[in-house]
Design a protein around this motif. Structure first.
Motif, PDB file in Angstrom:
ATOM      1  N   MET A   1      -7.353 -67.704 -17.422  1.00 14.36           N
ATOM      2  CA  MET A   1      -6.952 -68.111 -16.072  1.00 14.36           C
ATOM      3  C   MET A   1      -7.106 -66.937 -15.113  1.00 14.36           C
ATOM      4  O   MET A   1      -6.758 -65.802 -15.445  1.00 14.36           O
ATOM      5  N   ALA A   2      -7.616 -67.209 -13.919  1.00  8.27           N
ATOM      6  CA  ALA A   2      -7.768 -66.168 -12.913  1.00  8.27           C
ATOM      7  C   ALA A   2      -6.395 -65.667 -12.463  1.00  8.27           C
ATOM      8  O   ALA A   2      -5.425 -66.437 -12.400  1.00  8.27           O
ATOM      9  N   THR A   3      -6.326 -64.380 -12.158  1.00  7.31           N
ATOM     10  CA  THR A   3      -5.065 -63.781 -11.726  1.00  7.31           C
ATOM     11  C   THR A   3      -5.222 -63.168 -10.342  1.00  7.31           C
ATOM     12  O   THR A   3      -6.333 -62.959  -9.852  1.00  7.31           O
ATOM     13  N   GLN A   4      -4.095 -62.862  -9.721  1.00  7.07           N
ATOM     14  CA  GLN A   4      -4.093 -62.293  -8.384  1.00  7.07           C
ATOM     15  C   GLN A   4      -3.078 -61.153  -8.301  1.00  7.07           C
ATOM     16  O   GLN A   4      -2.236 -60.976  -9.197  1.00  7.07           O
ATOM     17  N   HIS A   5      -3.154 -60.403  -7.216  1.00 12.52           N
ATOM     18  CA  HIS A   5      -2.209 -59.319  -6.973  1.00 12.52           C
ATOM     19  C   HIS A   5      -0.805 -59.910  -6.838  1.00 12.52           C
ATOM     20  O   HIS A   5      -0.610 -60.960  -6.229  1.00 12.52           O
ATOM     21  N   VAL A   6       0.173 -59.217  -7.396  1.00 10.72           N
ATOM     22  CA  VAL A   6       1.532 -59.748  -7.402  1.00 10.72           C
ATOM     23  C   VAL A   6       2.249 -59.570  -6.071  1.00 10.72           C
ATOM     24  O   VAL A   6       3.267 -60.221  -5.815  1.00 10.72           O
ATOM     25  N   ALA A   7       1.721 -58.709  -5.184  1.00  8.57           N
ATOM     26  CA  ALA A   7       2.454 -58.371  -3.956  1.00  8.57           C
ATOM     27  C   ALA A   7       2.893 -59.579  -3.140  1.00  8.57           C
ATOM     28  O   ALA A   7       4.073 -59.671  -2.757  1.00  8.57           O
ATOM     29  N   PRO A   8       2.002 -60.540  -2.819  1.00  8.60           N
ATOM     30  CA  PRO A   8       2.478 -61.678  -2.022  1.00  8.60           C
ATOM     31  C   PRO A   8       3.580 -62.490  -2.704  1.00  8.60           C
ATOM     32  O   PRO A   8       4.434 -63.062  -2.029  1.00  8.60           O
ATOM     33  N   ALA A   9       3.560 -62.525  -4.041  1.00  7.24           N
ATOM     34  CA  ALA A   9       4.607 -63.260  -4.761  1.00  7.24           C
ATOM     35  C   ALA A   9       5.980 -62.648  -4.528  1.00  7.24           C
ATOM     36  O   ALA A   9       6.990 -63.361  -4.478  1.00  7.24           O
ATOM     37  N   ILE A  38       8.609 -57.642 -13.118  1.00  5.64           N
ATOM     38  CA  ILE A  38       7.308 -58.288 -13.236  1.00  5.64           C
ATOM     39  C   ILE A  38       7.056 -58.537 -14.724  1.00  5.64           C
ATOM     40  O   ILE A  38       6.802 -57.602 -15.492  1.00  5.64           O
ATOM     41  N   LEU A  39       7.138 -59.797 -15.128  1.00  2.00           N
ATOM     42  CA  LEU A  39       7.138 -60.150 -16.550  1.00  2.00           C
ATOM     43  C   LEU A  39       5.751 -60.504 -17.078  1.00  2.00           C
ATOM     44  O   LEU A  39       5.571 -60.627 -18.296  1.00  2.00           O
ATOM     45  N   GLY A  40       4.790 -60.694 -16.188  1.00  2.00           N
ATOM     46  CA  GLY A  40       3.443 -61.035 -16.630  1.00  2.00           C
ATOM     47  C   GLY A  40       2.491 -61.028 -15.460  1.00  2.00           C
ATOM     48  O   GLY A  40       2.859 -60.708 -14.334  1.00  2.00           O
ATOM     49  N   THR A  41       1.243 -61.367 -15.727  1.00  2.00           N
ATOM     50  CA  THR A  41       0.242 -61.415 -14.673  1.00  2.00           C
ATOM     51  C   THR A  41       0.467 -62.637 -13.788  1.00  2.00           C
ATOM     52  O   THR A  41       0.981 -63.661 -14.227  1.00  2.00           O
ATOM     53  N   TRP A 113      -9.912 -50.281  -5.316  1.00  4.49           N
ATOM     54  CA  TRP A 113      -9.383 -51.475  -5.970  1.00  4.49           C
ATOM     55  C   TRP A 113     -10.186 -52.713  -5.590  1.00  4.49           C
ATOM     56  O   TRP A 113     -10.528 -52.885  -4.425  1.00  4.49           O
ATOM     57  N   PRO A 114     -10.437 -53.611  -6.553  1.00  2.00           N
ATOM     58  CA  PRO A 114     -11.106 -54.876  -6.246  1.00  2.00           C
ATOM     59  C   PRO A 114     -10.087 -55.931  -5.822  1.00  2.00           C
ATOM     60  O   PRO A 114      -8.877 -55.692  -5.841  1.00  2.00           O
ATOM     61  N   GLY A 115     -10.585 -57.108  -5.458  1.00  3.36           N
ATOM     62  CA  GLY A 115      -9.701 -58.253  -5.232  1.00  3.36           C
ATOM     63  C   GLY A 115      -9.605 -58.664  -3.783  1.00  3.36           C
ATOM     64  O   GLY A 115      -9.682 -57.839  -2.862  1.00  3.36           O
ATOM     65  N   GLY A 116      -9.434 -59.965  -3.586  1.00  6.22           N
ATOM     66  CA  GLY A 116      -9.361 -60.521  -2.248  1.00  6.22           C
ATOM     67  C   GLY A 116      -8.141 -60.083  -1.472  1.00  6.22           C
ATOM     68  O   GLY A 116      -8.209 -59.873  -0.255  1.00  6.22           O
ATOM     69  N   PHE A 117      -6.995 -59.946  -2.156  1.00  2.00           N
ATOM     70  CA  PHE A 117      -5.796 -59.510  -1.441  1.00  2.00           C
ATOM     71  C   PHE A 117      -5.973 -58.105  -0.892  1.00  2.00           C
ATOM     72  O   PHE A 117      -5.667 -57.830   0.276  1.00  2.00           O
ATOM     73  N   ILE A 118      -6.484 -57.198  -1.721  1.00  2.00           N
ATOM     74  CA  ILE A 118      -6.707 -55.830  -1.266  1.00  2.00           C
ATOM     75  C   ILE A 118      -7.686 -55.816  -0.101  1.00  2.00           C
ATOM     76  O   ILE A 118      -7.513 -55.077   0.874  1.00  2.00           O
TER      77      ILE A 118
END
Length: 241
Positions: A1-9, A38-41, A113-118
């Motif tokens: 499953m795709a994951t995302q940066h945790v910051a917005p959560a 933070i318990l997981g991705t 860093w990669p990723g759409g949020f960054i």
């Protein structure tokens, strides 16, 4: 499953706590501390939010909010909510303010860093040394569409980036994810033009533990502190010694 940066959560959990507070009471208790485990991705998928009051009170509450996916908790927040009081006459701090965002140079975090949020974040940074520096961050993206979001929740949606903006080591050679984030606030943020400021120090210990600590800022000056404990993991090819 795709994951995302945790910051917005993290911002979303703060928003859930405030929404629950406002549904239960009208006295506007202030968030004084947020402690996230933070318990997981973080998946790119639908998630469930649950809020419960652990310690009810007239002037102080401890509230827990859990974000889960498929029945698995991903992030748990415990927040202390405190009664506001008139203390403007004795307010003060020894913490130094940051230079304005315009006084710092623009910096592209996608170079590290990669990723759409960054990629969505605008950064202005004054790096002093590896693991030490100051920066301002903001994003044009709404935390929640078509719903008012407080300055606290908006700021909380950016706090987790502090671990990656003044890195001590090349992330391709040393991984250093944080497993928590605890922020203490002394007032409501003032998000002029959306900027959240960080005066950050990253420390690696000698046995795989680390710490990223920041003084948090807004347009009015220092507003609190944050800390993240790290698991420091050199790659097999990295020489340590």
């Amino acid at each position: 499953m795709a994951t995302q940066h945790v910051a917005p959560a993290l911002g979303l959990l703060v928003h859930a706590v405030e929404r629950d507070r406002d549904a239960r009471r009208s006295d506007g208790l202030r968030i004084g501390r947020t402690s996230f485990d933070i318990l997981g991705t973080m998946p790119i998928a639908e998630v469930d939010l649950e809020v419960r009051v652990l310690r009810p009170g007239r002037t102080i509450e401890l509230v827990e909010a859990t974000l889960a996916h498929g029945g698995r908790p991903v992030v748990v927040l415990r927040a202390w909510l405190l009664e506001p009081r008139a203390t403007a006459g004795i307010a003060g701090t020894g913490l130094a303010p940051l230079p304005d965002p315009e006084a710092m140079e623009p910096w592209d975090p996608t170079t590290v860093w990669p990723g759409g949020f960054i990629a969505s974040i605008e950064l202005r940074r004054a790096a002093v040394a590896p693991g030490r520096g100051a920066f301002w961050a903001r994003t044009p993206l709404a935390l929640v569409d078509d719903e008012p979001v407080s300055p606290v929740a908006r700021a909380a949606g950016l706090w987790d980036v502090s671990n990656g903006m003044v890195v001590r080591s090349d992330p391709t050679a040393v991984a250093f994810p944080n497993v928590d984030l605890t922020a203490h606030l002394v007032r409501e943020p003032v998000l002029e033009d959306g900027w959240v400021g960080f005066d950050t120090t990253q420390t690696f210990g000698e046995d795989g533990l680390g710490l990223t600590s920041s003084v948090l800022h807004d347009a009015a000056g220092p507003l609190g502190t944050s800390a993240q404990v790290l698991t420091v993991r050199p790659t097999a090819a990295t020489s340590v010694g």
